[in-house]
Design a protein around this motif. Structure first.
Motif, PDB file in Angstrom:
ATOM      1  N   ASP A 181       0.764  -1.127   0.103  1.00 12.64           N
ATOM      2  CA  ASP A 181      -0.138   0.084   0.064  1.00 12.64           C
ATOM      3  C   ASP A 181       0.862   1.190  -0.058  1.00 12.64           C
ATOM      4  OD1 ASP A 181      -2.368   1.462   0.099  1.00 12.64           O
ATOM      5  OD2 ASP A 181      -2.979   1.075   1.807  1.00 12.64           O
ATOM      6  N   CYS A 182       0.372   2.262  -0.530  1.00 17.71           N
ATOM      7  CA  CYS A 182       1.154   3.491  -0.717  1.00 17.71           C
ATOM      8  C   CYS A 182       0.180   4.681  -0.999  1.00 17.71           C
ATOM      9  CB  CYS A 182       2.347   3.676  -1.837  1.00 17.71           C
ATOM     10  SG  CYS A 182       1.497   3.319  -3.282  1.00 17.71           S
ATOM     11  N   SER A 183       0.727   5.932  -1.066  1.00 19.84           N
ATOM     12  CA  SER A 183      -0.472   7.024  -1.160  1.00 19.84           C
ATOM     13  C   SER A 183      -0.743   6.800  -2.641  1.00 19.84           C
ATOM     14  CB  SER A 183       0.217   8.238  -0.749  1.00 19.84           C
ATOM     15  OG  SER A 183       0.873   8.792  -1.932  1.00 19.84           O
ATOM     16  N   PHE A 184      -1.927   7.377  -2.730  1.00 23.48           N
ATOM     17  CA  PHE A 184      -2.522   7.298  -4.258  1.00 23.48           C
ATOM     18  C   PHE A 184      -1.718   8.105  -5.426  1.00 23.48           C
ATOM     19  CE2 PHE A 184      -5.543   7.830  -7.759  1.00 23.48           C
ATOM     20  CZ  PHE A 184      -5.624   6.732  -8.357  1.00 23.48           C
ATOM     21  N   GLN A 185      -1.419   9.199  -4.700  1.00 22.07           N
ATOM     22  CA  GLN A 185      -0.490  10.090  -5.414  1.00 22.07           C
ATOM     23  C   GLN A 185       0.925   9.445  -5.851  1.00 22.07           C
ATOM     24  OE1 GLN A 185      -1.123  13.664  -6.042  1.00 22.07           O
ATOM     25  NE2 GLN A 185       0.334  13.029  -7.700  1.00 22.07           N
ATOM     26  N   GLU A 186       1.462   8.562  -4.826  1.00 20.22           N
ATOM     27  CA  GLU A 186       2.699   8.009  -5.323  1.00 20.22           C
ATOM     28  C   GLU A 186       2.352   6.964  -6.430  1.00 20.22           C
ATOM     29  OE1 GLU A 186       5.339   6.652  -1.910  1.00 20.22           O
ATOM     30  OE2 GLU A 186       3.663   7.184  -0.925  1.00 20.22           O
ATOM     31  N   TRP A 187       1.375   6.303  -6.143  1.00 24.35           N
ATOM     32  CA  TRP A 187       0.960   5.183  -7.284  1.00 24.35           C
ATOM     33  C   TRP A 187       0.888   5.991  -8.827  1.00 24.35           C
ATOM     34  CZ3 TRP A 187      -3.279   4.417 -10.594  1.00 24.35           C
ATOM     35  CH2 TRP A 187      -3.201   3.030 -11.146  1.00 24.35           C
ATOM     36  N   LEU A 188       0.077   7.037  -8.684  1.00 26.48           N
ATOM     37  CA  LEU A 188      -0.351   7.947  -9.739  1.00 26.48           C
ATOM     38  C   LEU A 188       0.834   8.458 -10.738  1.00 26.48           C
ATOM     39  CD1 LEU A 188      -3.338  10.529  -9.524  1.00 26.48           C
ATOM     40  CD2 LEU A 188      -3.290   8.388 -11.058  1.00 26.48           C
ATOM     41  N   ASP A 189       1.938   8.901  -9.663  1.00 23.23           N
ATOM     42  CA  ASP A 189       3.462   9.252 -10.387  1.00 23.23           C
ATOM     43  C   ASP A 189       4.017   8.216 -11.352  1.00 23.23           C
ATOM     44  OD1 ASP A 189       2.509  11.762  -9.007  1.00 23.23           O
ATOM     45  OD2 ASP A 189       3.822  11.505  -7.446  1.00 23.23           O
ATOM     46  N   GLY A 190       3.586   7.140 -10.856  1.00 21.57           N
ATOM     47  CA  GLY A 190       4.317   5.919 -11.669  1.00 21.57           C
ATOM     48  C   GLY A 190       3.565   5.504 -12.846  1.00 21.57           C
ATOM     49  N   GLN A 191       2.372   6.156 -13.141  1.00 19.49           N
ATOM     50  CA  GLN A 191       1.292   5.825 -14.165  1.00 19.49           C
ATOM     51  C   GLN A 191       1.109   6.827 -15.477  1.00 19.49           C
ATOM     52  OE1 GLN A 191      -0.051   2.620 -14.133  1.00 19.49           O
ATOM     53  NE2 GLN A 191       0.872   2.464 -12.306  1.00 19.49           N
ATOM     54  N   ARG A 192       2.072   7.637 -15.494  1.00 25.26           N
ATOM     55  CA  ARG A 192       2.069   8.700 -16.638  1.00 25.26           C
ATOM     56  C   ARG A 192       0.524   9.516 -16.716  1.00 25.26           C
ATOM     57  NH1 ARG A 192       5.361   5.996 -21.603  1.00 25.26           N
ATOM     58  NH2 ARG A 192       7.352   5.414 -20.437  1.00 25.26           N
ATOM     59  N   GLN A 193       0.408  10.071 -15.470  1.00 24.12           N
ATOM     60  CA  GLN A 193      -0.862  10.613 -15.740  1.00 24.12           C
ATOM     61  C   GLN A 193      -0.674  12.058 -15.639  1.00 24.12           C
ATOM     62  OE1 GLN A 193      -4.289   8.805 -15.703  1.00 24.12           O
ATOM     63  NE2 GLN A 193      -2.847   7.349 -16.337  1.00 24.12           N
ATOM     64  N   SER A 194      -1.055  13.117 -16.684  1.00 22.35           N
ATOM     65  CA  SER A 194      -0.778  14.221 -16.404  1.00 22.35           C
ATOM     66  C   SER A 194      -1.195  15.245 -15.386  1.00 22.35           C
ATOM     67  CB  SER A 194      -1.359  15.021 -17.784  1.00 22.35           C
ATOM     68  OG  SER A 194      -2.731  15.139 -17.765  1.00 22.35           O
ATOM     69  N   GLU A 195      -1.150  16.364 -15.042  1.00 25.31           N
ATOM     70  CA  GLU A 195      -1.484  17.176 -13.978  1.00 25.31           C
ATOM     71  C   GLU A 195      -2.979  17.491 -14.202  1.00 25.31           C
ATOM     72  OE1 GLU A 195      -2.359  20.021 -11.316  1.00 25.31           O
ATOM     73  OE2 GLU A 195      -2.119  20.554 -13.428  1.00 25.31           O
ATOM     74  N   THR A 196      -3.396  17.699 -15.414  1.00 26.29           N
ATOM     75  CA  THR A 196      -4.688  18.061 -15.642  1.00 26.29           C
ATOM     76  C   THR A 196      -5.598  16.712 -15.430  1.00 26.29           C
ATOM     77  OG1 THR A 196      -4.073  19.422 -17.564  1.00 26.29           O
ATOM     78  CG2 THR A 196      -6.140  18.936 -17.577  1.00 26.29           C
ATOM     79  N   VAL A 197      -4.990  15.729 -15.786  1.00 19.49           N
ATOM     80  CA  VAL A 197      -5.811  14.381 -15.753  1.00 19.49           C
ATOM     81  C   VAL A 197      -5.863  14.070 -14.126  1.00 19.49           C
ATOM     82  CG1 VAL A 197      -5.706  11.874 -15.845  1.00 19.49           C
ATOM     83  CG2 VAL A 197      -5.631  13.302 -17.741  1.00 19.49           C
ATOM     84  N   GLN A 198      -4.827  14.446 -13.441  1.00 19.26           N
ATOM     85  CA  GLN A 198      -4.805  14.053 -11.995  1.00 19.26           C
ATOM     86  C   GLN A 198      -5.901  14.872 -11.110  1.00 19.26           C
ATOM     87  OE1 GLN A 198      -1.177  13.715  -9.810  1.00 19.26           O
ATOM     88  NE2 GLN A 198      -0.115  12.832 -11.752  1.00 19.26           N
ATOM     89  N   ARG A 199      -5.840  16.198 -11.676  1.00 19.31           N
ATOM     90  CA  ARG A 199      -6.940  17.024 -11.035  1.00 19.31           C
ATOM     91  C   ARG A 199      -8.434  16.988 -11.612  1.00 19.31           C
ATOM     92  NH1 ARG A 199      -4.963  21.332 -13.101  1.00 19.31           N
ATOM     93  NH2 ARG A 199      -6.662  22.020 -14.361  1.00 19.31           N
ATOM     94  N   ARG A 200      -8.340  16.783 -12.812  1.00 22.65           N
ATOM     95  CA  ARG A 200     -10.039  16.712 -13.615  1.00 22.65           C
ATOM     96  C   ARG A 200     -10.631  15.527 -13.300  1.00 22.65           C
ATOM     97  NH1 ARG A 200      -9.443  20.834 -18.438  1.00 22.65           N
ATOM     98  NH2 ARG A 200      -9.089  22.769 -17.435  1.00 22.65           N
TER      99      ARG A 200
END
Ligand SMILES: Cc1cc2nc3c(=O)[nH]c(=O)nc-3n(C[C@H](O)[C@H](O)[C@H](O)COP(=O)(O)OP(=O)(O)OC[C@H]3O[C@@H](n4cnc5c(N)ncnc54)[C@H](O)[C@@H]3O)c2cc1C
Length: 511
Positions: A159-178
């Motif tokens: 388990d880790c923070s979802f932000q850490e997981w997302l950072d490894g998934q090539r999700q742009s800042e806009t996608v992360q936010r919206r």
């Protein structure tokens, strides 16, 4: 364990007549009380406040005397135990399942997109609605699709923070936010860096991917007070439960390693065979005997962090929109609930011959069709909107007037045709400890319902249920506590409802 006389009786008879005291009249306590009283136990519910419902309850507006909810509460289709509780207590008709959600695009692109399931099986049922969202480019939609696939396939070894997981998934800042933030902040009331991967995955898998019904949102059509007063209390009393409000418990009394009774704030004592402690987690320690308060299960509760949720109640002299609710992208306002339209639906439900479809948003012209019910929807041709802001940590830097002005201006930007509408009144209610923060590792801090004292159960959204702090988590905890009480009486029954079954295509793709 049952004594020898009890061993000769059937389990059902053992359950009958055993005395249970439930401390706390929130959903966890009420679910436990409902399950136990309907199975023949003699249940007393002690609630310190003048009304039931705890964090999911109504308040009386100080200026008008109107009954309004502390915050709009909604349940998703995947909340199966909550639904079972509503059925058990006969209040399911006071909730309306929405067949559509309405997403409002970011500032400058405030287009409303209707979000509904197509006839495709899960996990593809929402794909066509999602593809219609014009504020994502095709590339961003691909990123989201790959992200969802990776999340569904993730074996969750760590388990880790979802932000850490997302950072490894090539999700742009806009996608992360919206996208990711938009969904998770409403579901879990935290920012992405304060949400565990496990809890985030549960929201997307249970809510949006694994079944066709999981995403559907149920909204009460009446103030929550009416749900408790007219239905839940009545159902409990029908089973003989004694429900006492303004009955705060000061402490639990221990004798020979068992809880023998409770001492109320007025000094009186009540004894019973079994006890369910269903108060918020930060009060548990204060009510237990000293030797229990230092037990690791109880001491760990000090480490649960919490997040605030704010709701902004706005009364206008005329309707701003016909939509019953809307979700906003990239704004301070996250969800709008139109209490006038939602309140109207309960009136129209009582008119089976009405030409107006119950699942269609009512037009402004429909206003003359039926009198509004007492409570949140009531006004003279105007409207009452509730705007929810979850994970409201940053609001502490703003005054109530500034928040109300900001939300008002966002609503006018989304519905510019309502520029003549006059804001009659605004009120913000902030629950500072609304939910526990679903940080990585949080589940290890949550105790199981069976406390270290045999005849004491814990119940509350903070106990170990596998669910985040939700009405579903609270009801599940109450049912799990009730299962333990019954089992101690020799009566085994599974009360927690089964989860929605996963669609075949989902299993083929992701198992
Ligand atoms: C603003 C807000 C918005 C939310 N929105 C949603 C949503 O949309 N959907 C959703 O699923 N969940 C939502 N939640 C979460 C949900 O409300 C909670 O998870 C759930 O209601 C918790 O129920 P509970 O019974 O565990 O605890 P509580 O509701 O906190 O109940 C505990 C009860 O114990 C009582 N008590 C305390 N001390 C004593 C004492 N000494 N003696 C007797 N009684 C005592 C309290 O008064 C209270 O009634 C929201 C929460 C908040 C605050």
């Amino acid at each position: 364990m049952p004594n020898s006389a009890e061993e000769n009786s059937s389990p059902r008879q053992i359950a009958v007549g055993r005395r249970v005291v439930v401390i706390g009249g929130g959903l966890a306590g009420l679910a436990a009380a409902s399950a136990l009283s309907s199975r023949g136990m003699s249940v007393t519910v002690l609630e310190s406040r003048p009304r039931l419902g705890g964090r999911a309850s109504s308040i009386t507006d100080r200026d008008t005397g109107e009954t309004i909810d502390n915050c709009q509460h909604v349940a998703m289709g995947c909340c199966t135990s909550f639904r079972a509780f509503c059925e058990e207590t006969g209040c399911e008709d006071l909730f309306q399942t929405q067949q559509e959600l309405y997403f409002v695009g970011p500032p400058g692109q405030a287009k409303v997109v209707r979000f509904a399931a197509s006839s495709l099986p899960a996990p593809l049922h929402l794909a066509s609605s999602f593809l219609k969202m014009p504020w994502f480019t095709l590339g961003e939609k691909m990123q989201i699709a790959f992200g969802l696939r990776a999340l569904a396939k993730d074996a969750m070894k760590t388990d880790c923070s979802f932000q850490e997981w997302l950072d490894g998934q090539r999700q742009s800042e806009t996608v992360q936010r919206r996208f990711w933030h938009l969904v998770l902040v409403s579901a879990l009331s935290e920012s992405l860096d304060r949400i565990s991967l496990r809890h985030a995955r549960k929201v997307f898998v249970d809510g949006f991917l694994a079944s066709r019904e999981g995403w559907q949102v149920s909204i009460p059509t009446v103030p929550l007070d009416d749900v408790y007063e007219s239905r839940i209390s009545a159902a409990l009393r029908k089973h003989g439960a004694d429900i006492r409000v303004k009955a705060g418990v000061r402490r639990l009394l221990i004798h020979d390693g068992r809880i023998s009774g409770v001492e109320l704030r007025d000094g009186s004592e009540i004894s019973a065979d079994e006890f369910v402690l269903a108060v918020p987690h930060y009060l548990v320690k204060t009510m237990l005997p000293d030797e229990m308060a230092i037990h690791p299960d109880v001491a760990a509760l000090d480490r649960l962090e919490t997040a605030p949720i704010a709701s902004v109640h706005l009364w206008y002299d005329q309707p701003l929109t016909d939509l019953p609710h809307a979700t906003f992208v990239d704004r301070l306002s996250q969800w709008m609930f139109n209490r006038t339209v939602l309140g109207r639906r309960v009136c129209l439900d009582a008119q089976p011959d009405s030409a107006v479809r119950q699942d269609a948003p009512y037009s402004v012209a429909d206003r003359s069709m039926a009198p509004l019910p007492k409570g949140e929807g009531e006004n003279d041709g105007g409207c009452c909107l509730q705007v929810v802001i979850s994970a409201a940590h940053d609001l502490s830097a703003m005054s109530e007037d500034d928040v109300i002005a900001k939300v008002d201006s966002e609503l006018r930007e989304v519905w510019p045709e309502s520029c003549d509408a006059k804001l009659i009144r605004g009120r913000m209610i902030t629950e500072h400890r609304a939910v526990f923060s679903p940080l990585p590792g949080v589940d290890e801090l949550r105790p199981v319902q069976q406390s270290p004292i045999p005849n004491l159960q814990f119940a509350g959204d903070w106990t170990r249920t596998g669910w985040p702090a939700t009405m579903e988590g609270a009801v599940r905890s109450g049912y799990l506590a009730a299962e333990n009480v019954l089992r101690r009486g020799g009566f085994c029954e599974s009360i927690v409802a089964a989860e929605l079954s996963k669609a075949r295509l989902y299993r083929i793709l992701f198992s």
